[in-house]
Design a protein around this motif. Structure first.
Motif, short mmCIF file in Angstrom:
data_model
loop_
_atom_site.label_atom_id
_atom_site.label_comp_id
_atom_site.label_asym_id
_atom_site.label_seq_id
_atom_site.Cartn_x
_atom_site.Cartn_y
_atom_site.Cartn_z
N PHE A 1 0.50 31.27 -7.01
CA PHE A 1 0.20 29.94 -6.50
C PHE A 1 1.49 29.16 -6.25
CE2 PHE A 1 0.07 29.61 -11.15
CZ PHE A 1 0.91 28.53 -11.39
N ALA A 2 1.37 28.15 -5.39
CA ALA A 2 2.45 27.20 -5.12
C ALA A 2 1.84 25.81 -5.06
CB ALA A 2 3.16 27.53 -3.82
N GLU A 3 2.49 24.86 -5.75
CA GLU A 3 1.98 23.49 -5.84
C GLU A 3 3.04 22.52 -5.29
OE1 GLU A 3 -0.24 24.62 -10.07
OE2 GLU A 3 1.31 23.06 -10.01
N GLY A 4 2.72 21.86 -4.19
CA GLY A 4 3.61 20.86 -3.62
C GLY A 4 3.09 19.47 -3.91
N ARG A 5 3.94 18.59 -4.44
CA ARG A 5 3.54 17.23 -4.80
C ARG A 5 4.36 16.21 -4.03
NH1 ARG A 5 -0.02 19.46 -5.92
NH2 ARG A 5 -1.17 19.80 -7.86
N ASN A 6 3.66 15.15 -3.59
CA ASN A 6 4.31 14.06 -2.86
C ASN A 6 5.16 14.62 -1.72
OD1 ASN A 6 5.18 11.53 -2.09
ND2 ASN A 6 6.49 11.19 -3.88
N LEU A 7 4.51 15.31 -0.80
CA LEU A 7 5.22 16.06 0.24
C LEU A 7 6.10 15.17 1.11
CD1 LEU A 7 2.32 18.45 1.35
CD2 LEU A 7 4.12 18.85 -0.35
N THR A 8 5.74 13.92 1.31
CA THR A 8 6.53 13.02 2.14
C THR A 8 7.57 12.24 1.35
OG1 THR A 8 4.94 11.20 1.91
CG2 THR A 8 4.57 12.76 3.72
N SER B 1 0.84 -1.20 0.00
CA SER B 1 0.00 0.00 0.00
C SER B 1 0.88 1.25 0.00
CB SER B 1 -0.92 0.00 1.23
OG SER B 1 -0.14 0.01 2.42
N GLY B 2 0.28 2.38 -0.33
CA GLY B 2 1.03 3.63 -0.36
C GLY B 2 0.14 4.84 -0.18
N THR B 3 0.74 5.93 0.28
CA THR B 3 0.03 7.18 0.51
C THR B 3 0.81 8.33 -0.13
OG1 THR B 3 -0.86 6.37 2.61
CG2 THR B 3 -0.93 8.75 2.24
N VAL B 4 0.11 9.18 -0.85
CA VAL B 4 0.71 10.35 -1.49
C VAL B 4 -0.07 11.58 -1.04
CG1 VAL B 4 1.26 11.49 -3.66
CG2 VAL B 4 1.47 9.00 -3.47
N ALA B 5 0.65 12.61 -0.57
CA ALA B 5 0.03 13.84 -0.08
C ALA B 5 0.47 15.03 -0.93
CB ALA B 5 0.42 14.09 1.38
N ASN B 6 -0.50 15.84 -1.35
CA ASN B 6 -0.25 17.04 -2.15
C ASN B 6 -0.85 18.26 -1.46
OD1 ASN B 6 0.80 15.32 -4.20
ND2 ASN B 6 -1.27 15.01 -4.99
N LEU B 7 -0.32 19.43 -1.75
CA LEU B 7 -0.84 20.67 -1.18
C LEU B 7 -0.64 21.80 -2.17
CD1 LEU B 7 -2.00 22.19 1.31
CD2 LEU B 7 0.37 22.61 2.00
N THR B 8 -1.73 22.53 -2.45
CA THR B 8 -1.67 23.68 -3.36
C THR B 8 -2.25 24.89 -2.65
OG1 THR B 8 -1.94 22.26 -5.30
CG2 THR B 8 -2.40 24.60 -5.59
N GLY B 9 -1.57 26.02 -2.77
CA GLY B 9 -2.05 27.27 -2.22
C GLY B 9 -2.12 28.34 -3.29
N SER B 10 -3.19 29.13 -3.28
CA SER B 10 -3.38 30.19 -4.27
C SER B 10 -3.71 31.49 -3.54
CB SER B 10 -4.52 29.85 -5.25
OG SER B 10 -4.30 28.60 -5.85
N TYR B 11 -3.14 32.60 -4.00
CA TYR B 11 -3.44 33.91 -3.41
C TYR B 11 -3.75 34.89 -4.53
CZ TYR B 11 -3.19 38.12 -0.60
OH TYR B 11 -3.50 39.30 0.03
N ARG B 12 -4.96 35.45 -4.51
CA ARG B 12 -5.39 36.40 -5.53
C ARG B 12 -4.83 37.77 -5.19
NH1 ARG B 12 -10.11 39.31 -5.93
NH2 ARG B 12 -11.05 38.07 -4.26
N VAL B 13 -3.76 38.15 -5.91
CA VAL B 13 -3.07 39.42 -5.65
C VAL B 13 -3.95 40.59 -6.09
CG1 VAL B 13 -0.98 40.76 -6.10
CG2 VAL B 13 -0.86 38.25 -5.96
#
Length: 661
Positions: free
Chosen positions: A629-636, A610-622
């Motif tokens: 924006f910033a996109e983080g993939r497979n954080l672990t 089994s496996g776990t993949v974690a992602n995180l994206t943040g967006s800021y409307r200037v």
């Protein structure tokens, strides 16, 4: 597993008699940094060919909007589909690598992919499966995923589900608007999109270009003792042009041209391969005209579409191997479709009735040569088919929606197939619920390789193959719960599905040809919970439990895990900031071909961990027209293997800006 599924299904389906439910993503406003669009009620086209409110469609549906694509940082079609309930996405490495989709336990070749309603599965692919790793999303407005049989609408290949990519349209009442994005990050990744769109009186247009380049990460699992940690580069580019003309009220003529070309470095597990490359190019064109007759009651249209696919894989001798490869696949599909929609209105006990019918003609051509000179695989063949299809829907008593569809496919060189689908949606406003029940048949025609391919003098395709077929039914419920001071503070949905597959194609006893010798089954439960504890936050959990079985051998089907869980959220503490975390857990997955750490082949049934993949994206409307924006993939930095020997994409970070002007 059988008792496990039955224990889940009994209280959910039998005890409560819960029919299947259309799972949908709530409608979302167009993002501030995309082309302006007119906000419309959420409607679905893919499931019925008739624009229908999502809550009235008798099918399990997931809609991925442009806003979802941007807020969650989806770069490719494979990334966008990874957390769809009931769909298991298997990619042999990172972005750009081969990716297959398994819906509700069906085979990857049993998923039909459309672009604006036209099939785009490559005819030269030996099994007719679609590669989900190729497509970028800069020119895509939304993705509709319909799970369950779709052959009554779209014919061959739609056994497990249909995925429709709907391209971007021009903004209304805007003469010109530019849009785009630019981003860069780890692994030498750079991504960009630039486009312009607008409406001028009776004309509208949209032109966009996009590209991505990355050094990638090592697709081969590091557990192999001979792994060199060589990375796999990926280069992709695409261009899209759409033009529309409205010469009179209710009449529209529209043309679309799309090109994309990818270059990918590949590996041959269990070894890295320093000079194995693939080039994949597609041209797609569509010309469509539509007009409304009888004061808009009857809409009729004609569509002509052409798709050309060219794939070449090149591998020259190197220090690790003296073998060489120069494989070329060419596939062409022509589609001519006459479609009609008639609003019947109130007919007897039925209200809001509608009828859809039409005729579709397709032609496929394949020219394929692959393998070594002594073991050369060749296919050079053409196939034609014509289909008649019709569907009807209506509402009874203001709360029961009924629909039915029928399609007869007639082919020149294999037995045709009569497919059907019927369904019902019952609204129960007294308890804020919707119940749905649906059933149908579907088929997959044998591919041109399966019928006419050759491998030297040792293998010959079987021109007498019959279509692979299925019977499916589904049942479930969706209920809104009054929590957190609102009527829909939480939404719970459950769908039980069951599919029987017959006439599946596999090798004959002597491995000299193919025959309809296999049978299989799949069943399971899709469970989803959406929580809305505050106006600025919502969270979703989707759990799919699936049981599959080869009914000839009794073994589970490869690459279909029993459990997949996706957890996601959207957090907007201010009207400018959006944070979108996403976690995907995949349970142990059966494999019929595996490798030990030393690279030795392991035959028979094994299981991937089994496996776990974690992602995180943040967006800021200037500003109203600029979003960072910033996109983080497979954080672990998980080394999870979706397919044995191939590891998921390594940890990465991409930062950029999205804009209109």
């Amino acid at each position: 597993m059988r008792s496990y599924i039955n224990h889940l299904a009994a209280p959910l389906v039998l005890g409560l008699t819960l029919p299947a439910l259309a799972q949908t993503t709530p409608p979302a406003a167009a993002p501030a940094t995309g082309p302006a669009t007119v906000v419309m009620p959420e409607t679905i086209v893919t499931a019925t060919r008739i624009p229908t409110p999502a809550t009235r469609v008798p099918a399990a549906i997931t809609v991925i909007t442009r806003q979802d694509i941007e807020e969650r940082g989806y770069q490719s079609l494979a990334e966008a589909l990874a957390t769809v309930p009931g769909l298991r996405l298997v990619q042999t490495g990172g972005i750009g690598q081969q990716a297959s989709a398994f819906i509700r336990g069906g085979a990857s070749r049993h998923v039909l992919v459309l672009l604006d309603g036209v099939p785009v599965n490559d005819p030269s692919e030996p099994n007719g499966a679609f590669n989900f790793g190729n497509e970028l999303l800069g020119d895509i407005e939304r993705i509709e995923v319909v799970r369950g049989p779709g052959s009554s609408l779209y014919g061959s290949g739609a056994i497990s589900g249909v995925i429709n990519l709907i391209s971007r349209r021009a903004p209304a009442n805007t003469p010109i608007q530019g849009f785009g994005e630019i981003a860069g990050g780890t692994q030498g990744t750079a991504r960009g999109t630039l486009g312009v769109a607008g409406s001028l009186r009776d004309w509208d247009y949209m032109v966009a270009g996009q590209g991505l380049t990355t050094q990638g990460t090592d697709a081969t699992a590091r557990r192999f003792t001979r792994d060199t940690r060589e990375t796999e580069d990926f280069r992709a580019a695409a261009g899209t042009a759409r033009f529309g003309w409205n010469p009179a009220a209710g009449t529209r003529v529209e043309g679309l041209l799309r090109w994309r070309e990818n270059r990918t470095e590949l590996d041959n597990i269990p070894n890295d391969d320093p000079n194995y490359t693939g080039n994949d190019r597609r041209w797609y064109g569509q010309l469509r005209g539509e007009t409304a007759l009888l004061d808009g009651a009857w809409t009729t249209g004609l569509r002509l579409a052409l798709t050309e696919d060219r794939r070449r894989y090149l591998n020259l001798p190197d220090a690790r191997s003296t073998a060489s490869t120069d494989d070329l696949f060419r596939g062409e599909r022509q589609v001519l479709d006459w479609g009609n929609r008639i609003r019947l209105g109130d007919v007897g006990p039925f209200a809001q009735s509608a009828l859809a019918f039409g005729v579709t003609h397709e032609r496929e051509d394949v020219d394929q040569r692959s393998g070594s000179p002594s073991f050369r695989t060749t296919t050079n063949a053409t196939a034609r088919s014509t289909a008649l299809h019709a569907g009807i829907q209506g509402q009874v008593g203001g709360r029961l929606d009924l629909s039915a569809g029928l399609r007869q496919d007639l082919a020149d060189d294999y037995d045709g197939f009569l497919s059907w689908r019927t369904g019902a949606v019952l609204a129960v406003p007294e308890v804020n619920s919707r119940l749905v029940l649906a059933a149908g048949t579907a088929f997959k025609a044998p591919s041109l390789y399966q019928r006419f391919g050759r491998i030297g003098t040792t293998f010959q395709g079987n021109p007498d193959l019959r279509p692979e077929t299925s019977f499916s039914w589904e049942a479930g419920v969706e209920t809104d719960l009054g929590l957190f001071g609102r009527e829909d503070g939480a939404t719970v949905n459950v769908t039980y599905f069951d599919t029987q597959y017959r006439n599946l194609i596999n090798f004959n006893a002597t491995f000299t040809s193919l025959a309809n010798v296999e049978r299989a089954m799949s069943r399971g439960v899709e469970i989803g919970v959406t929580m809305r504890p505050a106006p600025w936050i919502d969270g979703r959990v989707a759990w799919t439990a699936t049981e599959t079985r080869d009914e000839v051998t009794g073994a589970p089907l490869a690459r279909r895990p029993k459990n997949v869980v996706a957890v996601s959220a959207r957090v907007s503490p201010t009207d400018r900031l959006t944070i979108a975390p996403e976690v995907l857990f995949t349970g142990p997955s059966p494999e019929t071909a595996a490798y030990s750490n030393s690279g030795a082949f392991i035959g028979g049934l094994t299981y991937n961990k089994s496996g776990t993949v974690a992602n995180l994206t943040g967006s800021y409307r200037v500003t109203d027209s600029i979003t960072a924006f910033a996109e983080g993939r497979n954080l672990t930095n998980s080394r999870y293997e979706p397919a044995n020997g191939f590891t998921t994409y390594g940890r990465s970070l991409l930062v950029g800006t999205r804009f209109t002007f």
